[in-house]
Scaffold this active site. Structure first.
Site, PDB file in Angstrom:
ATOM      1  N   ARG A  94     -14.531   3.905  14.443  1.00  0.00           N
ATOM      2  CA  ARG A  94     -13.808   4.182  13.221  1.00  0.00           C
ATOM      3  C   ARG A  94     -14.644   4.923  12.559  1.00  0.00           C
ATOM      4  O   ARG A  94     -13.607   6.227  11.698  1.00  0.00           O
ATOM      5  CB  ARG A  94     -14.971   2.686  12.562  1.00  0.00           C
ATOM      6  CG  ARG A  94     -14.534   1.598  12.400  1.00  0.00           C
ATOM      7  CD  ARG A  94     -15.013   0.490  12.027  1.00  0.00           C
ATOM      8  NE  ARG A  94     -15.570   0.719  10.277  1.00  0.00           N
ATOM      9  CZ  ARG A  94     -16.383   0.055  10.241  1.00  0.00           C
ATOM     10  NH1 ARG A  94     -16.902  -0.720   9.748  1.00  0.00           N
ATOM     11  NH2 ARG A  94     -16.493   0.327   8.239  1.00  0.00           N
ATOM     12  N   HIS A 122     -24.993  -0.387   1.581  1.00  0.00           N
ATOM     13  CA  HIS A 122     -24.533  -0.717   3.201  1.00  0.00           C
ATOM     14  C   HIS A 122     -24.930   0.345   4.398  1.00  0.00           C
ATOM     15  O   HIS A 122     -24.356   0.071   5.765  1.00  0.00           O
ATOM     16  CB  HIS A 122     -22.880  -1.387   3.092  1.00  0.00           C
ATOM     17  CG  HIS A 122     -23.151  -2.609   2.641  1.00  0.00           C
ATOM     18  ND1 HIS A 122     -21.295  -3.137   2.543  1.00  0.00           N
ATOM     19  CD2 HIS A 122     -24.005  -3.179   1.923  1.00  0.00           C
ATOM     20  CE1 HIS A 122     -22.129  -4.533   1.562  1.00  0.00           C
ATOM     21  NE2 HIS A 122     -22.774  -4.599   1.454  1.00  0.00           N
ATOM     22  N   GLY A 180     -12.107  -2.045  -6.070  1.00  0.00           N
ATOM     23  CA  GLY A 180     -11.522  -1.774  -4.743  1.00  0.00           C
ATOM     24  C   GLY A 180     -12.288  -2.791  -3.952  1.00  0.00           C
ATOM     25  O   GLY A 180     -12.658  -2.666  -2.724  1.00  0.00           O
TER      26      GLY A 180
HETATM   27  P1  OAD Z   1     -12.408  -5.791   1.321  1.00  0.00           P
HETATM   28  O1  OAD Z   1     -11.808  -5.202   2.157  1.00  0.00           O
HETATM   29  O2  OAD Z   1     -13.405  -6.913   0.796  1.00  0.00           O
HETATM   30  O3  OAD Z   1     -11.148  -5.734  -0.380  1.00  0.00           O
HETATM   31  C1  OAD Z   1     -10.664  -4.619  -0.319  1.00  0.00           C
HETATM   32  C2  OAD Z   1     -10.145  -4.996  -1.490  1.00  0.00           C
HETATM   33  O4  OAD Z   1      -9.400  -3.317  -2.159  1.00  0.00           O
HETATM   34  C3  OAD Z   1      -9.666  -6.254  -2.049  1.00  0.00           C
HETATM   35  O5  OAD Z   1      -9.330  -6.602  -3.322  1.00  0.00           O
HETATM   36  C4  OAD Z   1      -7.880  -5.202  -2.089  1.00  0.00           C
HETATM   37  O6  OAD Z   1      -6.998  -5.782  -2.614  1.00  0.00           O
HETATM   38  C5  OAD Z   1      -8.486  -3.907  -2.827  1.00  0.00           C
HETATM   39  N1  OAD Z   1      -8.025  -3.336  -2.448  1.00  0.00           N
HETATM   40  C6  OAD Z   1      -6.626  -1.927  -1.742  1.00  0.00           C
HETATM   41  N2  OAD Z   1      -5.974  -1.579  -2.002  1.00  0.00           N
HETATM   42  C7  OAD Z   1      -6.515  -0.553  -2.651  1.00  0.00           C
HETATM   43  C8  OAD Z   1      -6.394   0.470  -3.532  1.00  0.00           C
HETATM   44  N3  OAD Z   1      -5.198   1.316  -3.603  1.00  0.00           N
HETATM   45  N4  OAD Z   1      -6.809   0.157  -5.398  1.00  0.00           N
HETATM   46  C9  OAD Z   1      -8.498  -0.098  -5.454  1.00  0.00           C
HETATM   47  N5  OAD Z   1      -8.398  -1.325  -5.054  1.00  0.00           N
HETATM   48  C10 OAD Z   1      -7.385  -1.653  -3.831  1.00  0.00           C
HETATM   49  O7  OAD Z   1     -13.724  -4.989   0.892  1.00  0.00           O
HETATM   50  P2  OAD Z   1     -14.882  -4.429   0.212  1.00  0.00           P
HETATM   51  O8  OAD Z   1     -14.810  -5.957  -0.564  1.00  0.00           O
HETATM   52  O9  OAD Z   1     -15.317  -3.697   0.450  1.00  0.00           O
HETATM   53  O10 OAD Z   1     -19.456  -4.887   5.080  1.00  0.00           O
HETATM   54  O11 OAD Z   1     -15.976  -5.591   1.433  1.00  0.00           O
HETATM   55  C11 OAD Z   1     -16.763  -5.929   1.727  1.00  0.00           C
HETATM   56  C12 OAD Z   1     -17.962  -5.112   2.743  1.00  0.00           C
HETATM   57  O12 OAD Z   1     -16.828  -6.047   3.696  1.00  0.00           O
HETATM   58  C13 OAD Z   1     -17.802  -4.083   3.089  1.00  0.00           C
HETATM   59  O13 OAD Z   1     -18.619  -3.546   2.063  1.00  0.00           O
HETATM   60  C14 OAD Z   1     -18.150  -4.167   4.422  1.00  0.00           C
HETATM   61  C15 OAD Z   1     -18.382  -5.711   4.751  1.00  0.00           C
HETATM   62  O14 OAD Z   1     -18.228  -6.832   5.796  1.00  0.00           O
HETATM   63  C16 OAD Z   1     -20.423  -4.142   5.496  1.00  0.00           C
HETATM   64  O15 OAD Z   1     -19.644  -3.342   6.863  1.00  0.00           O
HETATM   65  C17 OAD Z   1     -21.637  -4.292   5.238  1.00  0.00           C
END
Ligand code: OAD
Length: 247
Positions: free
Chosen positions: A70, A119, A187
Site C-alpha cells: 500500500r 486513522h 468521499g
Molecule cells: P470507503 O471506501 O468506505 O468509501 C469511499 C467513498 O468514496 C464511497 O462512498 C465512494 O462512493 C466515494 N467515492 C469514490 N470515488 C469518489 C470520488 N472521485 N470523489 C468523491 N467520492 C468518491 O472509504 P472511507 O469512508 O474512507 O479505516 O472508509 C473509512 C475507513 O474504512 C477507512 O479510513 C479505513 C477503512 O476501514 C482504517 O483504515 C482505520
C-alpha cells in the site's frame, strides 16, 4: 448553474467556521483504491485478516508486506484537484479544520495545514512492544517485518479494527464539527465509527452539511446539499463559488 443554495450562501463570510471530513474517495482520483465499492481495496485483500492487532501478532510479516504494498501505491500518487481545492479553501478562511480518515498524506502534500489524521499515517511506525517511534520511510524492498532494538516487531501507525483512535484527535475533530457553520463530508461512505458520527454532530449543532460523493451514503438524506460526483471536479467549483461570495 451555481452549486450552493441561498441558505448556504447567506452563511459565507471570511470568519465562518468550516470543518471538513474526508475519506478514501478524495484520493481515488489520485489512483489510490477506496476500501468499499466495486474497486475497493477490501475486495482483493480481506481487512479482517490483516488490519487488526491479532493478525499482526500471528502474521507480522504478512501484515507488514501488505502495508509495504500500500505504501508503494501511496508513494506514486500525487494530490489531485480535490486536495488542492481544500488547500485553497483553507487559505481563504480564518477558521478551518480538515479531519481525514485517510492515511496517505496527500492533504499534507497538497499544502493543507490544520489537519487531524483520525486513522494515523501509513508512513509512520512504532514498536508494537515498547512503543518507540520509527517515523523514517522504510524502503519498499523491506518485506520482512523489521524488529525494534527491544526485539518487538515494528508496526504501521494505523488505527486497526478494534483499536482506539489517537489520543485527543477525535475530541478535537468533534470540537471542530460542533463549532462549524459549514461542514463538508467528502468521499466517505460514512459507515466507519466513530468517524461517521462527526458530520451528524455538526448537523445537530447547526452546521449546514454538504456532501460530495458519486454514490448515495448513510448521510445523504440528512444533508443540506448532497452533491453527486467526483470530488476532483466538484470541489474546485465549490471553492470558486465560495470565493465569489467572499469578494
Ligand atoms: P470507503 O471506501 O468506505 O468509501 C469511499 C467513498 O468514496 C464511497 O462512498 C465512494 O462512493 C466515494 N467515492 C469514490 N470515488 C469518489 C470520488 N472521485 N470523489 C468523491 N467520492 C468518491 O472509504 P472511507 O469512508 O474512507 O479505516 O472508509 C473509512 C475507513 O474504512 C477507512 O479510513 C479505513 C477503512 O476501514 C482504517 O483504515 C482505520
Amino acid at each position: 448553474m451555481p452549486i450552493l443554495n441561498e441558505k448556504i450562501a447567506e452563511r459565507i463570510t471570511r470568519g465562518m467556521k468550516v470543518a471538513v471530513l474526508t475519506g478514501a474517495g478524495i484520493s481515488s482520483e489520485s489512483g489510490i483504491p477506496t476500501f468499499r465499492g466495486d474497486e475497493g481495496l477490501w475486495k482483493t485483500y480481506r481487512p479482517e485478516e490483516l488490519a487488526n492487532p491479532q493478525a499482526f501478532a500471528a502474521h507480522p510479516h504478512r501484515v507488514w508486506e501488505w502495508y509495504q504494498y500500500r505504501r508503494g501505491i501511496v508513494r506514486q500518487a500525487e494530490p489531485n484537484s480535490g486536495h488542492l481545492a481544500l488547500k485553497d479553501l483553507e487559505d481563504l478562511l480564518e477558521d478551518f479544520s480538515l479531519i481525514t480518515q485517510n492515511v496517505d498524506s496527500l492533504h499534507i502534500r497538497a499544502g493543507s495545514r490544520n489537519i487531524l489524521e483520525l486513522h494515523g499515517n501509513i508512513e509512520k511506525n512504532y514498536c508494537s512492544r515498547c512503543r518507540k517511534r520509527y517515523d523514517k520511510l522504510f524502503d519498499q524492498k523491506i518485506i520482512e517485518c523489521p524488529e525494534c532494538s527491544c526485539g518487538g516487531y515494528i508496526r504501521p501507525d494505523i488505527v486497526w479494527f478494534g483499536e482506539m483512535l489517537p489520543a485527543g484527535v477525535f475530541e478535537r475533530a468533534m470540537q471542530a464539527a460542533e463549532s462549524a457553520d459549514l461542514f463538508l463530508s467528502i468521499g466517505t461512505s460514512a459507515v466507519v465509527y466513530p468517524a461517521a458520527m462527526i458530520p451528524f454532530r455538526a448537523m445537530e449543532k447547526g452546521a449546514a452539511v454538504i456532501e460530495v460523493n458519486p454514490q448515495v451514503t448513510e448521510l445523504s438524506s440528512y444533508c443540506e446539499l448532497s452533491l453527486r460526483g467526483g470530488s476532483g471536479e466538484i470541489l474546485p467549483q465549490l471553492v470558486s463559488e465560495i470565493t465569489t461570495y467572499l469578494n
